[in-house]
Design a protein around this motif. Structure first.
Motif, mmCIF file in Angstrom:
data_model
loop_
_atom_site.group_PDB
_atom_site.id
_atom_site.type_symbol
_atom_site.label_atom_id
_atom_site.label_comp_id
_atom_site.label_asym_id
_atom_site.label_seq_id
_atom_site.Cartn_x
_atom_site.Cartn_y
_atom_site.Cartn_z
ATOM 1 N N ALA A 38 0.841 -1.204 0.000
ATOM 2 C CA ALA A 38 0.000 0.000 0.000
ATOM 3 C C ALA A 38 0.870 1.246 0.000
ATOM 4 N N ILE A 39 0.336 2.312 -0.559
ATOM 5 C CA ILE A 39 0.986 3.621 -0.536
ATOM 6 C C ILE A 39 0.027 4.608 0.103
ATOM 7 N N THR A 40 0.567 5.520 0.926
ATOM 8 C CA THR A 40 -0.267 6.513 1.585
ATOM 9 C C THR A 40 0.021 7.895 1.015
ATOM 10 N N LEU A 41 -1.024 8.516 0.492
ATOM 11 C CA LEU A 41 -0.924 9.855 -0.080
ATOM 12 C C LEU A 41 -1.497 10.873 0.900
ATOM 13 N N GLY A 42 -0.768 11.954 1.098
ATOM 14 C CA GLY A 42 -1.276 13.030 1.932
ATOM 15 C C GLY A 42 -2.027 14.033 1.075
ATOM 16 N N TYR A 43 -3.160 14.524 1.564
ATOM 17 C CA TYR A 43 -3.952 15.486 0.798
ATOM 18 C C TYR A 43 -4.428 16.613 1.702
ATOM 19 N N VAL A 90 -3.673 16.135 5.571
ATOM 20 C CA VAL A 90 -2.559 16.859 6.186
ATOM 21 C C VAL A 90 -2.889 18.340 6.179
ATOM 22 N N ASN A 91 -2.186 19.097 7.010
ATOM 23 C CA ASN A 91 -2.350 20.545 7.002
ATOM 24 C C ASN A 91 -0.976 21.201 7.024
ATOM 25 N N LEU A 106 3.823 10.158 0.137
ATOM 26 C CA LEU A 106 3.892 11.204 -0.884
ATOM 27 C C LEU A 106 2.817 12.237 -0.596
ATOM 28 N N GLU A 107 3.225 13.499 -0.433
ATOM 29 C CA GLU A 107 2.244 14.545 -0.150
ATOM 30 C C GLU A 107 1.793 15.192 -1.447
ATOM 31 N N CYS A 108 0.486 15.193 -1.648
ATOM 32 C CA CYS A 108 -0.119 15.677 -2.894
ATOM 33 C C CYS A 108 -0.966 16.892 -2.568
ATOM 34 N N GLY A 109 -0.288 17.987 -2.229
ATOM 35 C CA GLY A 109 -1.025 19.157 -1.783
ATOM 36 C C GLY A 109 -0.638 20.412 -2.517
ATOM 37 N N LYS A 182 -6.041 27.982 11.706
ATOM 38 C CA LYS A 182 -5.548 26.597 11.688
ATOM 39 C C LYS A 182 -5.392 26.045 10.286
ATOM 40 N N ASP A 183 -6.183 26.537 9.320
ATOM 41 C CA ASP A 183 -6.069 26.082 7.936
ATOM 42 C C ASP A 183 -6.571 27.185 7.006
ATOM 43 N N HIS A 184 -6.447 26.956 5.697
ATOM 44 C CA HIS A 184 -6.833 27.991 4.737
ATOM 45 C C HIS A 184 -8.325 28.324 4.809
ATOM 46 N N ALA A 185 -9.151 27.300 5.045
ATOM 47 C CA ALA A 185 -10.596 27.539 5.122
ATOM 48 C C ALA A 185 -10.931 28.481 6.269
ATOM 49 N N GLU A 186 -10.258 28.298 7.395
ATOM 50 C CA GLU A 186 -10.513 29.171 8.543
ATOM 51 C C GLU A 186 -9.971 30.578 8.281
ATOM 52 N N SER A 187 -8.853 30.658 7.554
ATOM 53 C CA SER A 187 -8.310 31.970 7.202
ATOM 54 C C SER A 187 -9.304 32.750 6.343
ATOM 55 N N PHE A 188 -9.881 32.065 5.357
ATOM 56 C CA PHE A 188 -10.853 32.738 4.493
ATOM 57 C C PHE A 188 -12.094 33.143 5.291
ATOM 58 N N LEU A 189 -12.530 32.279 6.201
ATOM 59 C CA LEU A 189 -13.687 32.597 7.029
ATOM 60 C C LEU A 189 -13.400 33.830 7.889
ATOM 61 N N THR A 190 -12.166 33.931 8.385
ATOM 62 C CA THR A 190 -11.778 35.080 9.197
ATOM 63 C C THR A 190 -11.885 36.373 8.397
#
Length: 297
Positions: A38-43, A90-91, A106-109, A182-190
């Motif tokens: 198995a491979i684990t991808l971060g998103y 991931v964040n 592998l981080e795919c962000g 904490k993340d981009h969504a919260e930044s935009f909400l701010t």
């Protein structure tokens, strides 16, 4: 004669036993993937259009499409057609530790390549080029950093924007009040709720939030005065064999024109979940990287 034959046999045996070491560079990542099957991808959950959750709450995006091609190459290399693909969110704060611990292969962000990060992890050839900018409400009539003096701005914790905002604040004596979400969504909400007058982040990520806001004209992207910064896929530091697989896959896509098709899919046509079109043409800086793939800063 007998002694010579013995010495010759010993030499052949020693040479043969050393060949696998010479011919095969060890890859901790590929070994881990092969052992687990198995491979684990971060998103990322809200980095439109690179990596985010679609309407069915499954990860989608430009970077995920690129990673899918890498996974296909790994299946072939390891002869694992039934390789399982796992996904881990991931964040900005935990993405590097999760790569370093081997939790994510592998981080795919939407991770920017910096000199500091290169000391901790490895990156593929560049997959995008960005410029940090400000997202503001159009009604605020902000045209540049000078208009932010004494005001509250928001950045995402763990993002490059934290250092950029702090540096700009000190250099120009802006007396900014800095909120770290904490993340981009919260930044935009701010920003959207008026707790901050500007959100500093990479221009394309800001374009994604503006397009998905429901009222794009209510927001304006204001240049931040920063230079081009590359994005890339991220993985374990020093794993040269794994990097070779990733880079070869991306470079072939760029040479064949397939990379450009994937780009148009996510940046120049309507994308889920709301069918917004970012209308974000490929920059000259990215075109140069596509023509000559590079992992240079």
């Amino acid at each position: 004669m007998k002694i010579n034959r013995i010495l010759a046999a010993a030499f052949v045996a020693a040479t043969a036993s050393s060949l696998p070491v010479i011919a095969h560079a060890e890859s901790a990542t590929l070994d881990r993937i092969k052992s687990a099957g198995a491979i684990t991808l971060g998103y990322r959950e809200a980095s439109i259009p690179f990596s985010y959750l679609g309407a069915d709450q499954k990860p989608i995006g430009f970077s995920l499409d690129l990673c899918a091609d890498v996974v296909a190459a790994i299946k072939t290399k390891l002869n694992l057609p039934d390789l399982t693909v796992n996904y881990t969110p991931v964040n900005s704060s935990n993405r590097i530790p999760l790569i370093q611990s081997g939790t994510v292969d592998l981080e795919c962000g939407s991770t920017a390549v910096t000199a500091q990060r290169v000391e901790q992890v490895s990156f593929s050839v560049s997959t995008f080029m960005v410029q940090p900018s400000w997202l503001v409400k159009t009604a605020a009539k902000i045209t540049g950093a000078k208009d932010l003096s004494g005001k509250t701005v928001v950045v995402t914790q763990g993002s490059n924007a934290v250092g950029f905002a702090q540096g700009l604040n000190a250099k120009d004596n802006l007396n900014l009040s800095l909120i770290q979400a904490k993340d981009h969504a919260e930044s935009f909400l701010t920003l959207n709720t008026g707790r901050a007058v500007a959100f500093l982040e990479d221009d394309i990520l800001l374009a994604g939030f503006r397009a998905s806001s429901g009222n794009p004209s209510a927001f304006t992207i204001v240049p931040g005065g920063f230079g081009n910064i590359p994005y890339a896929l991220m993985f374990t530091k020093g794993d040269t064999e794994f990097k070779a697989v990733v880079d070869e896959t991306l470079s072939k896509k760029m040479a064949s024109g397939e990379f450009e098709k994937i780009y148009k899919k996510w940046f120049m046509t309507p994308i889920p979940p709301r069918n917004e079109n970012l209308e974000f043409p490929m920059s000259e800086a990215l075109k140069a990287r596509v023509a000559k793939p590079s992992d240079a800063l």
